[in-house]
Design a protein around this motif. Structure first.
Motif, PDB file in Angstrom:
ATOM      1  N   GLU A  67      28.049 -48.434  49.040  1.00 45.20           N
ATOM      2  CA  GLU A  67      27.330 -47.973  47.860  1.00 45.20           C
ATOM      3  C   GLU A  67      28.184 -46.964  47.092  1.00 45.20           C
ATOM      4  N   GLY A  68      28.531 -47.328  45.882  1.00 49.99           N
ATOM      5  CA  GLY A  68      29.315 -46.436  45.026  1.00 49.99           C
ATOM      6  C   GLY A  68      30.780 -46.362  45.393  1.00 49.99           C
ATOM      7  N   GLY A  69      31.289 -47.313  46.144  1.00 54.43           N
ATOM      8  CA  GLY A  69      32.694 -47.289  46.514  1.00 54.43           C
ATOM      9  C   GLY A  69      33.047 -48.397  47.478  1.00 54.43           C
ATOM     10  N   VAL A  70      33.942 -48.058  48.393  1.00 53.80           N
ATOM     11  CA  VAL A  70      34.430 -49.050  49.342  1.00 53.80           C
ATOM     12  C   VAL A  70      34.751 -48.344  50.656  1.00 53.80           C
ATOM     13  N   THR A  71      34.662 -49.076  51.764  1.00 56.53           N
ATOM     14  CA  THR A  71      35.040 -48.534  53.064  1.00 56.53           C
ATOM     15  C   THR A  71      36.343 -49.179  53.502  1.00 56.53           C
ATOM     16  N   LEU A  72      37.347 -48.367  53.759  1.00 57.50           N
ATOM     17  CA  LEU A  72      38.647 -48.832  54.229  1.00 57.50           C
ATOM     18  C   LEU A  72      38.625 -48.831  55.755  1.00 57.50           C
ATOM     19  N   VAL A  73      38.873 -50.005  56.357  1.00 57.07           N
ATOM     20  CA  VAL A  73      38.819 -50.152  57.811  1.00 57.07           C
ATOM     21  C   VAL A  73      40.204 -50.515  58.319  1.00 57.07           C
ATOM     22  N   THR A  74      40.714 -49.746  59.283  1.00 51.42           N
ATOM     23  CA  THR A  74      41.990 -50.044  59.930  1.00 51.42           C
ATOM     24  C   THR A  74      41.797 -49.955  61.435  1.00 51.42           C
ATOM     25  N   LYS A  75      42.674 -50.637  62.170  1.00 50.67           N
ATOM     26  CA  LYS A  75      42.616 -50.537  63.631  1.00 50.67           C
ATOM     27  C   LYS A  75      43.349 -49.283  64.067  1.00 50.67           C
ATOM     28  N   ALA A 124      44.091 -56.212  45.369  1.00 56.06           N
ATOM     29  CA  ALA A 124      43.376 -57.298  44.682  1.00 56.06           C
ATOM     30  C   ALA A 124      41.904 -57.311  45.099  1.00 56.06           C
ATOM     31  N   LYS A 125      41.646 -57.111  46.384  1.00 56.74           N
ATOM     32  CA  LYS A 125      40.257 -57.092  46.854  1.00 56.74           C
ATOM     33  C   LYS A 125      39.526 -55.867  46.305  1.00 56.74           C
ATOM     34  N   TRP A 126      40.202 -54.724  46.242  1.00 53.28           N
ATOM     35  CA  TRP A 126      39.581 -53.528  45.684  1.00 53.28           C
ATOM     36  C   TRP A 126      39.225 -53.758  44.208  1.00 53.28           C
ATOM     37  N   SER A 127      40.089 -54.427  43.483  1.00 56.15           N
ATOM     38  CA  SER A 127      39.828 -54.723  42.081  1.00 56.15           C
ATOM     39  C   SER A 127      38.579 -55.598  41.929  1.00 56.15           C
ATOM     40  N   GLN A 133      30.865 -54.121  41.427  1.00 59.85           N
ATOM     41  CA  GLN A 133      29.992 -52.957  41.432  1.00 59.85           C
ATOM     42  C   GLN A 133      29.729 -52.464  40.011  1.00 59.85           C
ATOM     43  N   LYS A 134      30.745 -52.565  39.156  1.00 61.79           N
ATOM     44  CA  LYS A 134      30.586 -52.152  37.767  1.00 61.79           C
ATOM     45  C   LYS A 134      29.613 -53.082  37.047  1.00 61.79           C
ATOM     46  N   ARG A 135      29.720 -54.386  37.321  1.00 62.13           N
ATOM     47  CA  ARG A 135      28.833 -55.379  36.718  1.00 62.13           C
ATOM     48  C   ARG A 135      27.396 -55.178  37.211  1.00 62.13           C
ATOM     49  N   ALA A 136      27.221 -54.889  38.503  1.00 59.20           N
ATOM     50  CA  ALA A 136      25.884 -54.673  39.066  1.00 59.20           C
ATOM     51  C   ALA A 136      25.244 -53.419  38.467  1.00 59.20           C
ATOM     52  N   LYS A 137      26.052 -52.391  38.229  1.00 62.52           N
ATOM     53  CA  LYS A 137      25.531 -51.170  37.645  1.00 62.52           C
ATOM     54  C   LYS A 137      25.094 -51.399  36.202  1.00 62.52           C
ATOM     55  N   LYS A 138      25.826 -52.259  35.492  1.00 63.81           N
ATOM     56  CA  LYS A 138      25.499 -52.559  34.100  1.00 63.81           C
ATOM     57  C   LYS A 138      24.196 -53.358  34.002  1.00 63.81           C
ATOM     58  N   ASP A 139      23.935 -54.235  34.981  1.00 60.32           N
ATOM     59  CA  ASP A 139      22.735 -55.069  34.971  1.00 60.32           C
ATOM     60  C   ASP A 139      21.461 -54.280  35.266  1.00 60.32           C
ATOM     61  N   GLU A 140      21.590 -53.161  35.939  1.00 51.71           N
ATOM     62  CA  GLU A 140      20.405 -52.379  36.323  1.00 51.71           C
ATOM     63  C   GLU A 140      19.720 -51.746  35.163  1.00 51.71           C
TER      64      GLU A 140
END
Length: 140
Positions: A67-75, A124-127, A133-140
């Motif tokens: 929510e409002g960002g991204v979670t970076l997961v590494t081993k 690329a995935k972050w983009s 998320q930007k599109r979902a925020k605009k639709d609300e």
């Protein structure tokens, strides 16, 4: 006990429960077999290959929408955490603006000598996540 990624990949490549094989109809460059995708955790692109495999590689990178960002997961590379599945993954939630999150992703993958080959795919995935998320925020 740790197993070599080169030994693990031939086993996981064709028999993983995360595989999704789709036959292509008509003329395609994939032949009769079609696309081979995967839904395994810590696979950035979903492509079934050794480079992106989250199961076979000792070092993996993944981005999960939060929510409002991204979670970076590494081993984790610490020896005391490798044998504990729950503590094996390092998770960092990033909720700053686009440019700062991209800078942190580059720092964690390339500048940290972790997986420089996954830098482009992670950005690329972050983009894509940011756009959705930007599109979902605009639709609300």
């Amino acid at each position: 006990m740790s197993v070599s990624p080169d030994l693990l990949w031939p086993i996981v490549r064709d028999t993983s429960c995360f595989l999704q094989k789709r036959k292509q109809s008509g003329r395609s460059q994939m032949g009769k077999a079609g696309a081979r995708m995967t839904t395994e955790p810590n696979n950035l692109t979903g492509i079934n290959s050794f480079k992106y495999s989250g199961l076979a590689n000792a070092k993996t990178v993944d981005l999960i929408p939060a929510e409002g960002g991204v979670t970076l997961v590494t081993k984790s590379r610490k020896s005391d955490r490798v044998s504990k599945p729950k503590k094996m993954m390092n998770k960092v939630t990033l909720s700053k603006d686009f440019r700062r999150v991209a800078k942190i992703i580059v720092k964690e993958t390339t500048e940290n000598f972790y997986r420089a080959d996954l830098n482009k795919a992670a950005l690329a995935k972050w983009s894509l996540i940011y756009k959705s998320q930007k599109r979902a925020k605009k639709d609300e």
